[in-house]
Structures are given as structure tokens and as C-alpha cells.
Scaffold this active site. Structure first.
Site, PDB file in Angstrom:
ATOM      1  N   GLY A  31       4.146   0.106  -1.740  1.00  0.00           N
ATOM      2  CA  GLY A  31       4.114  -0.369  -3.117  1.00  0.00           C
ATOM      3  C   GLY A  31       5.270   0.148  -3.934  1.00  0.00           C
ATOM      4  N   PHE A  89       0.837  -1.200   0.000  1.00  0.00           N
ATOM      5  CA  PHE A  89       0.000   0.000   0.000  1.00  0.00           C
ATOM      6  C   PHE A  89       0.868   1.244   0.000  1.00  0.00           C
ATOM      7  CE2 PHE A  89      -2.301   3.120   2.820  1.00  0.00           C
ATOM      8  CZ  PHE A  89      -3.186   3.565   1.848  1.00  0.00           C
ATOM      9  N   CYS A  90       0.496   2.228  -0.838  1.00  0.00           N
ATOM     10  CA  CYS A  90       1.104   3.552  -0.857  1.00  0.00           C
ATOM     11  C   CYS A  90       2.626   3.436  -1.030  1.00  0.00           C
ATOM     12  CB  CYS A  90       0.718   4.318   0.401  1.00  0.00           C
ATOM     13  SG  CYS A  90       1.102   6.077   0.367  1.00  0.00           S
ATOM     14  N   LEU A  91       3.400   4.044  -0.146  1.00  0.00           N
ATOM     15  CA  LEU A  91       4.853   4.004  -0.249  1.00  0.00           C
ATOM     16  C   LEU A  91       5.378   2.577  -0.207  1.00  0.00           C
ATOM     17  CD1 LEU A  91       7.709   5.188  -0.206  1.00  0.00           C
ATOM     18  CD2 LEU A  91       7.402   5.666   2.233  1.00  0.00           C
ATOM     19  N   SER A 147      -0.390   3.180  -5.023  1.00  0.00           N
ATOM     20  CA  SER A 147       1.053   3.411  -5.029  1.00  0.00           C
ATOM     21  C   SER A 147       1.487   4.121  -6.306  1.00  0.00           C
ATOM     22  CB  SER A 147       1.809   2.082  -4.928  1.00  0.00           C
ATOM     23  OG  SER A 147       1.452   1.377  -3.757  1.00  0.00           O
TER      24      SER A 147
END
Length: 565
Positions: free
Chosen positions: A309, A305-307, A336
């Protein structure tokens, strides 16, 4: 704190807080550059002054709009109800006085945004101007003031003003805490980690200086052959995917017959200030992959998830460069970015002046504090995360609701100085992941285009952190499959099928323009979770194995790292 507070006590608390900050000669640094803000607004104003024809056009349109507004308001004509939670009380629509206040504010806001839209400047300057305007407009909303909010007026009459007295006491208490205003987004006593939240049974099975690896206890006799490995962002704890049981993605996956492993990052202190992006890829993601393969004998399906990824994409590119691509079976990146060319509102903070100021700030303490990061994220969603709390706690004197997602949001973590410096300069500012071999991990140049691992990218339609169009472009560049989920950056991930919320879109075509993709996409009701696990099965062996019991756990989940304050 009750309403009978002492101003002498308040003065002492504020004085003690100031002395504490300056103790030991602490360097008074800011994580942003005020001069850059002033310079950007000045340049933007000069750019507007160079467009007199466009400004006159906007002014003429504004004059007509105000004429139409007053004609409708004085005749009692009802306007269309806006989709804005600030104005959800029925009086905003049914009462002509409040309706006129609301509509005047919304019209003025639109006109100011129209003025900003004709300005010129680079992405950072334009974003800073828009950000500052939005903060101003959010702050002056009539819903934020006692005399112009019908709910507050009604509540004040009911309590004979006690709500305002007690609300002021809350404000004084928050200021005296040294953490700033609005510390009551949720009830912190409503949840307990390991018991009512982050409570899916499991064990920590490995740890190093950067992370603990959690393996969850199986709840089925047979499980899919391929294990799942989750990598969260650094700024928040992993358990966004393990909230209360009815909302827990971890529990749902385990009950679906999946072996689930999760990376739980440490909350770093000054001792880890020199740990950079490469360290988190190699000693974090790559190490976790190796541990899962050793424990199961199978290459994992990764999701992040997010960073997290972004780190997984970098790890996959590193494995490809080392000829070890087969160590990961598939990867799913949720919300991401791998192409930082379009940062939208976040471009306001990707500026040389801000980055220099932030680096001075980081040098002083060795990390960015979680409270500072929470304030930044809250500012980007000020109406939901700041002003709604101002109204509820300082004007209405309502108790904070119990929200597992907000509890998780406020349980933030730090980021080491070296990591944030490299991430800001190399990825956000220079967008080096977009370049072939533009970024090195452990001395190895990596190229995202060299990744051969099957990948699925999931974006969220109302994402305020990773704009879905930018996520789509990155997915298209790396040849990944793509799903667009409903709702926002965090809430869109937590979408259990039983809730039947949000919906999602799919489309096998990959046009260059994201909006063209959406225009021809198929909308589905409910959650994308089952569609995702179908995708996983389609890229796996479809074999089942005996559930993997945990025999060598170090400590129960969620583990020490997640429990660190």
C-alpha cells in the site's frame, strides 16, 4: 527424528553448520547493533534514576498490590480470568495453586511495565526498553515451563514422560538444522501451492525481472467494467489473499464478478541488490498498471496490503506529478502506513546504530533473508509465534496444526539491499513521505497531498505491524475514506463473509484523534469485504462487460516467482 538420537551425530551436524557459515570467509555481521541495545537500556535506567519520586510512588503502589494479592490467594478468593490464551486451560482458573502462579506472574509483569512507562527518552530508546522487557516477560511466563504448566504436568503423567523425551529430540533436531528453534508452527506437508493453496485458476500474463502479473480466470459471464489490481508487500508472497478456497479473497472477488490481477514479486537474489524503492514503484507498480490498462482498456481499481500500500500511494503521487492521475480509477490501502511518525514497538529498530549494522549486513549478502525477517516479525508476537510453539512441540509433543495462514507466513521472500536501505532511512527514520516533495521516484519529487484518486484506507484494530491509529492519521492526511476492521495485521484481512467473524467499524466523521473516531463509530458484524466492494461500485461506472477470457497466458498461476524457494 525419534528419541533415540545420537549426540555424536548432533555434534557433527553443528560443526558442519558452523563450517558452512564461515566457508569462503563470510563476514560475520548482525542485522542489528548490540551496542545500541546496551546504550539504550543504560540511558533508560539513568532516566529512571532521575525520577525518584515517581519510582517511590510505583513501589508504594506495588507493595499494596502484593498485599492484596496474598490476602486473596491465601483466602482462596477467585480472581477474574484474564483474556490471555496462554492461560486458557481450566486449571489456571479452577486450581488455587496454578491460579496463584498465574496471577503473581501477571501482577509482576504489570508492575515492571509500569516502571518502564515512567521512563524518559526518545521514541527509539523507549521502544527498545519496552521491547526487551516484553521479550523477558514473555520468556519467563509460567506457561513455558513443564513444572508450572498444568497441561504439561497432565500430559507428562499420561505418557510417563515420553512427551518431554520426544520434545527434547525435536529441540535438538531444530538446533541442528541451523535455522534455530521452533520450525514447526504449521505442518508444511498439509498444503501444496497451486493445488490446495494459491489454487484459484489463472494465468501469468506478463513478467519482468521484478514481478509476474497474474490474471484470474472469470467464473461469471459478466464482470464489472473496472478490473482489480493487487499489490502485495515484498516480504511475503502474494497469496495471503488466495489461501484455501473457503478463505480466498481472490476466489470471492472472481465469484463476485470481478476481473482480478495480482502482482507476484520475484524472490530477489544478489543480482537485484541495487533495485531500490523507485525501481519497485516504476518497474513494478506503474508497469503493472500499464499492463492491466492495455489488456482491459480500463483504468484499474487498485488494492494493496502493508508495504504494498505504501508503494501504491507513492505510485499514485508519481502519476499525479506526471499529469497521469486518470490511469488509476481508485485505490484501497489495507494495513498500510504513509505516515511513519508513530511506529510504536517498531521504533526499537529505527535507530542509527541498528540501521548502520543492517547496512553492513546487507552489503555482505545483497539482501535481507526471509528467515531473518520472519524472526523479527515472530519476536513482535512472541507468545503466538514462538512460545506457543515451544510449549506444543518441546513440552507437549503435539504435532504442528495445519494452518494455511502460517504456511503463507513461513513462505517468505527476500528484500534487496538498496530497497531496504532507502526504505529504512528515507521513510521509517526520516518520514519523507510526510513532507511535500520530500521523496523522489525516478528523479520526480512526489507529494501524497497531490493525489486526486479516490482512496479508501482499511486499518485492523489489533494490528501489531501498522498500528490502526497511525493508519487512521495517514488516511486523514490524504483525505481517504476509512474503515476499521477487527483482528490483526494478517488475520484481519482474511475475513470471508461466510465465516461471520471479527466485525468492523465505520464513521463518516474525521476527528483529529483516532480514539474519538472509534468512540462515535458504528460497529458492524461480519466481514468488511462486501462493504468494500460496495465502495468500489460507488466509485466505478457500474457497467458490466463480457467476462475477459485469458488467451495468451505464459504459465498457470501461481507462477514460477511464487514457487521459488
Amino acid at each position: 527424528m525419534n528419541s533415540a538420537f545420537s549426540f555424536n551425530d548432533l555434534a557433527k551436524q553443528l560443526n558442519d553448520a558452523a563450517e558452512k557459515m564461515m566457508a569462503g570467509g563470510m563476514k560475520p555481521t548482525l542485522p542489528f547493533d548490540p551496542l545500541a541495545l546496551a546504550q539504550a537500556t543504560g540511558e533508560f535506567a539513568m532516566g529512571l534514576a532521575m525520577k525518584p519520586a515517581e519510582l517511590i510512588e510505583v513501589q508504594l503502589a506495588a507493595a499494596k498490590q502484593w498485599g492484596d494479592f496474598w490476602t486473596g490467594a491465601l483466602s482462596g478468593q477467585a480472581s477474574e480470568k484474564p483474556r490471555d490464551r496462554r492461560f486458557s486451560a481450566p486449571e489456571w482458573q479452577d486450581d488455587a495453586y496454578y491460579r496463584a502462579i498465574r496471577d503473581a506472574y501477571l501482577l509482576a509483569s504489570k508492575q515492571l511495565r509500569d516502571v518502564v512507562s515512567i521512563g524518559e527518552g526518545n521514541a527509539s530508546t523507549t521502544a527498545m526498553a519496552s521491547f526487551l522487557l516484553d521479550q523477558y516477560l514473555n520468556a519467563i511466563s509460567p506457561s513455558n515451563f513443564a513444572a508450572t504448566n498444568p497441561e504439561v504436568v497432565k500430559r507428562t503423567k499420561e505418557t510417563n514422560g515420553a512427551n518431554l523425551v520426544q520434545g527434547f529430540a525435536h529441540l535438538i533436531e531444530d538446533v541442528a538444522s541451523g535455522k534455530g528453534i521452533v520450525q514447526r508452527r504449521t505442518d508444511p506437508a498439509a498444503f501444496e501451492k497451486g493445488k490446495t493453496i494459491a489454487a484459484t485458476p489463472g494465468e501469468v500474463v506478463f513478467e519482468n525481472a521484478l514481478f509476474q502479473l497474474i490474471q484470474y480466470t472469470p467464473s461469471t459471464d459478466k464482470v464489472a467494467a473496472e478490473p482489480l489490481l493487487y499489490v502485495p508487500p515484498l516480504v511475503n508472497r502474494y497469496y495471503m489473499i488466495d489461501l484455501v478456497p473457503r478463505q480466498s479473497l481472490v476466489k470471492w472477488l472472481v465469484d463476485e464478478g470481478r476481473t482480478v490481477f495480482v502482482v507476484s514479486w520475484v524472490n530477489p537474489g544478489e543480482e537485484l541488490k541495487d533495485k531500490g524503492v523507485g525501481d519497485y514503484v516504476l518497474d513494478g507498480v506503474i508497469e503493472a498498471i500499464g499492463q492491466v490498462r492495455e489488456r482491459t482498456g480500463v483504468s484499474p481499481d487498485m488494492f494493496a496490503f502493508c508495504l504494498g500500500g505504501t508503494l501504491v500511494a507513492m505510485a499514485l503521487a508519481w502519476l499525479a506529478a506526471k499529469g497521469r492521475a486518470d490511469e488509476v480509477n481508485s485505490a484501497t490501502l489495507i494495513g498500510s502506513l504513509v505516515d511513519f511518525g508513530d511506529m510504536r514497538d517498531w521504533s526499537a529498530f529505527v535507530h542509527e546504530g541498528h540501521l548502520d549494522a543492517l547496512e553492513d549486513h546487507l552489503e555482505a549478502q545483497g539482501y535481507i533473508d526471509s528467515l531473518q525477517l520472519q524472526r523479527l516479525f515472530a519476536a513482535m508476537r512472541a507468545n503466538d509465534l514462538i512460545w506457543s510453539s515451544v510449549v506444543n512441540h518441546y513440552l507437549l509433543d503435539r504435532p504442528a496444526p495445519a494452518s494455511d495462514l502460517l504456511y503463507w507466513f513461513e513462505d517468505g521472500a527476500r528484500i534487496p539491499a538498496a530497497f531496504l536501505k532507502s526504505y529504512n532511512r528515507d521513510l521509517l527514520l526520516s518520514n519523507k513521505l510526510k513532507e511535500p516533495a520530500g521523496f523522489e521516484v525516478g528523479g520526480v519529487p512526489i507529494d501524497l497531498a497531490a493525489i486526486t484518486t479516490p482512496m479508501l484506507v482499511i486499518a485492523l484494530k489489533d494490528d501489531h505491524v501498522s498500528a490502526w491509529e497511525a493508519v487512521y492519521r495517514g488516511a486523514r492526511d490524504i483525505g481517504a475514506d476509512f474503515i476499521l476492521g477487527g483482528s490483526g495485521h494478517n488475520a484481519g484481512v482474511i475475513n470471508p463473509p461466510a465465516a461471520n467473524k471479527h466485525g468492523f467499524w465505520t464513521n463518516d466523521d474525521r476527528p483529529a484523534n483516532a480514539n474519538d473516531w472509534l468512540a462515535s463509530a458504528t460497529r458492524h458484524e461480519g466481514s468488511w469485504w462486501p462493504t468494500w466492494t460496495q465502495w468500489l461500485s460507488g466509485h466505478g461506472t457500474k457497467k458490466s462487460v463480457t467476462a475477459r477470457a485469458i488467451k495468451d497466458g505464459i504459465e498457470p498461476a501461481p507462477g514460477r516467482y511464487a514457487m521459488m524457494k
